[in-house]
Design a protein around this motif. Structure first.
Motif, PDB file in Angstrom:
ATOM      1  N   SER A   1      41.200   9.855 -33.433  1.00 27.22           N
ATOM      2  CA  SER A   1      40.120   9.796 -34.428  1.00 27.22           C
ATOM      3  C   SER A   1      39.037   8.822 -33.983  1.00 27.22           C
ATOM      4  O   SER A   1      39.213   8.058 -33.023  1.00 27.22           O
ATOM      5  CB  SER A   1      40.677   9.324 -35.772  1.00 27.22           C
ATOM      6  N   ALA A   2      37.941   8.826 -34.720  1.00 31.60           N
ATOM      7  CA  ALA A   2      36.849   7.893 -34.436  1.00 31.60           C
ATOM      8  C   ALA A   2      37.321   6.450 -34.619  1.00 31.60           C
ATOM      9  O   ALA A   2      36.957   5.576 -33.825  1.00 31.60           O
ATOM     10  CB  ALA A   2      35.657   8.188 -35.343  1.00 31.60           C
ATOM     11  N   ASN A   3      38.124   6.191 -35.626  1.00 30.80           N
ATOM     12  CA  ASN A   3      38.639   4.831 -35.825  1.00 30.80           C
ATOM     13  C   ASN A   3      39.534   4.407 -34.672  1.00 30.80           C
ATOM     14  O   ASN A   3      39.487   3.261 -34.236  1.00 30.80           O
ATOM     15  CB  ASN A   3      39.385   4.719 -37.160  1.00 30.80           C
ATOM     16  N   SER A   4      40.333   5.332 -34.178  1.00 32.86           N
ATOM     17  CA  SER A   4      41.172   5.039 -33.015  1.00 32.86           C
ATOM     18  C   SER A   4      40.304   4.765 -31.792  1.00 32.86           C
ATOM     19  O   SER A   4      40.615   3.885 -30.983  1.00 32.86           O
ATOM     20  CB  SER A   4      42.121   6.196 -32.713  1.00 32.86           C
ATOM     21  N   MET A   5      39.227   5.536 -31.631  1.00 34.28           N
ATOM     22  CA  MET A   5      38.307   5.333 -30.510  1.00 34.28           C
ATOM     23  C   MET A   5      37.755   3.915 -30.547  1.00 34.28           C
ATOM     24  O   MET A   5      37.768   3.194 -29.558  1.00 34.28           O
ATOM     25  CB  MET A   5      37.169   6.355 -30.568  1.00 34.28           C
ATOM     26  N   LYS A   6      37.271   3.524 -31.695  1.00 34.97           N
ATOM     27  CA  LYS A   6      36.693   2.191 -31.845  1.00 34.97           C
ATOM     28  C   LYS A   6      37.730   1.110 -31.551  1.00 34.97           C
ATOM     29  O   LYS A   6      37.453   0.151 -30.826  1.00 34.97           O
ATOM     30  CB  LYS A   6      36.133   2.043 -33.263  1.00 34.97           C
ATOM     31  N   SER A   7      38.922   1.291 -32.059  1.00 35.45           N
ATOM     32  CA  SER A   7      39.988   0.312 -31.883  1.00 35.45           C
ATOM     33  C   SER A   7      40.407   0.172 -30.418  1.00 35.45           C
ATOM     34  O   SER A   7      40.519  -0.935 -29.895  1.00 35.45           O
ATOM     35  CB  SER A   7      41.191   0.718 -32.732  1.00 35.45           C
ATOM     36  N   VAL A   8      40.615   1.305 -29.741  1.00 38.36           N
ATOM     37  CA  VAL A   8      41.087   1.249 -28.362  1.00 38.36           C
ATOM     38  C   VAL A   8      39.995   0.753 -27.416  1.00 38.36           C
ATOM     39  O   VAL A   8      40.272  -0.004 -26.488  1.00 38.36           O
ATOM     40  CB  VAL A   8      41.690   2.601 -27.916  1.00 38.36           C
ATOM     41  N   VAL A   9      38.745   1.126 -27.651  1.00 42.69           N
ATOM     42  CA  VAL A   9      37.643   0.636 -26.797  1.00 42.69           C
ATOM     43  C   VAL A   9      37.456  -0.862 -26.998  1.00 42.69           C
ATOM     44  O   VAL A   9      37.252  -1.600 -26.039  1.00 42.69           O
ATOM     45  CB  VAL A   9      36.342   1.427 -27.048  1.00 42.69           C
ATOM     46  N   SER A  10      37.571  -1.325 -28.238  1.00 44.34           N
ATOM     47  CA  SER A  10      37.383  -2.757 -28.509  1.00 44.34           C
ATOM     48  C   SER A  10      38.494  -3.610 -27.901  1.00 44.34           C
ATOM     49  O   SER A  10      38.279  -4.789 -27.623  1.00 44.34           O
ATOM     50  CB  SER A  10      37.288  -3.021 -30.011  1.00 44.34           C
ATOM     51  N   SER A  11      39.643  -3.016 -27.644  1.00 45.17           N
ATOM     52  CA  SER A  11      40.776  -3.792 -27.122  1.00 45.17           C
ATOM     53  C   SER A  11      41.117  -3.506 -25.661  1.00 45.17           C
ATOM     54  O   SER A  11      42.078  -4.062 -25.148  1.00 45.17           O
ATOM     55  CB  SER A  11      42.010  -3.544 -28.004  1.00 45.17           C
ATOM     56  N   THR A  12      40.322  -2.686 -24.980  1.00 51.70           N
ATOM     57  CA  THR A  12      40.624  -2.321 -23.594  1.00 51.70           C
ATOM     58  C   THR A  12      39.457  -2.708 -22.688  1.00 51.70           C
ATOM     59  O   THR A  12      38.392  -2.084 -22.733  1.00 51.70           O
ATOM     60  CB  THR A  12      40.885  -0.801 -23.474  1.00 51.70           C
ATOM     61  N   LEU A  13      39.654  -3.721 -21.862  1.00 56.53           N
ATOM     62  CA  LEU A  13      38.628  -4.157 -20.927  1.00 56.53           C
ATOM     63  C   LEU A  13      38.284  -3.020 -19.973  1.00 56.53           C
ATOM     64  O   LEU A  13      39.167  -2.327 -19.480  1.00 56.53           O
ATOM     65  CB  LEU A  13      39.116  -5.380 -20.149  1.00 56.53           C
TER      66      LEU A  13
END
Length: 143
Positions: free
Chosen positions: A108-120
């Motif tokens: 989902s979009a929320n998952s996208m935001k979460s994983v991008v924010s936590s993955t260098l």
């Protein structure tokens, strides 16, 4: 019945005008530890397995939304200039020949935001109305 249909059309038109200010717009997002900007060609190269690095030299981790998601369809059309069927075939060949793996899919979009924010070194895309301080907007592609 005609009066009800007319009323619904008028209400729908008014809603479209009201919501018009919050129009969805595709943006390319990245981790805060990554580059400040990226070009459409660099994004295309990443998502078509032509580059494995961000503009600042970091190894990239690309993410995509699930098939059937309208933002994924827009991203594919505007950035990769390919449709989902072509991309599925392309990535099947890349995996089969050992040349690469498709971008990691998030649910989902929320998952996208979460994983991008936590993955260098990560990159993804979202509807601009969903962006917050957890991610950095790298590019707003022109229509």
């Amino acid at each position: 019945m005609k009066t009800r249909q007319t009323s619904l059309k008028v209400a729908l038109a008014a809603l479209c005008l009201f919501v018009g200010g919050a129009r969805a717009e595709l943006v390319i997002i990245g981790h805060h530890g990554g580059p400040d900007t990226i070009t459409p060609q660099q994004v295309k190269d990443i998502y078509l397995n032509r580059s494995s690095r961000l503009p600042d030299g970091q190894r990239v981790v690309a993410f995509q939304l699930p098939a059937g998601n309208s933002m994924r369809d827009e991203f594919n059309e505007r950035i990769t200039e390919r449709n989902d069927a072509w991309l599925k075939s392309f990535w099947s060949r890349q995996v089969l020949t050992g040349k690469g793996h498709p971008p990691r899919e998030v649910s989902s979009a929320n998952s996208m935001k979460s994983v991008v924010s936590s993955t260098l070194g990560s990159i993804g895309y979202l509807d601009s109305t969903l962006v917050d301080d957890s991610v950095k907007v790298l590019l707003t592609p022109q229509p």
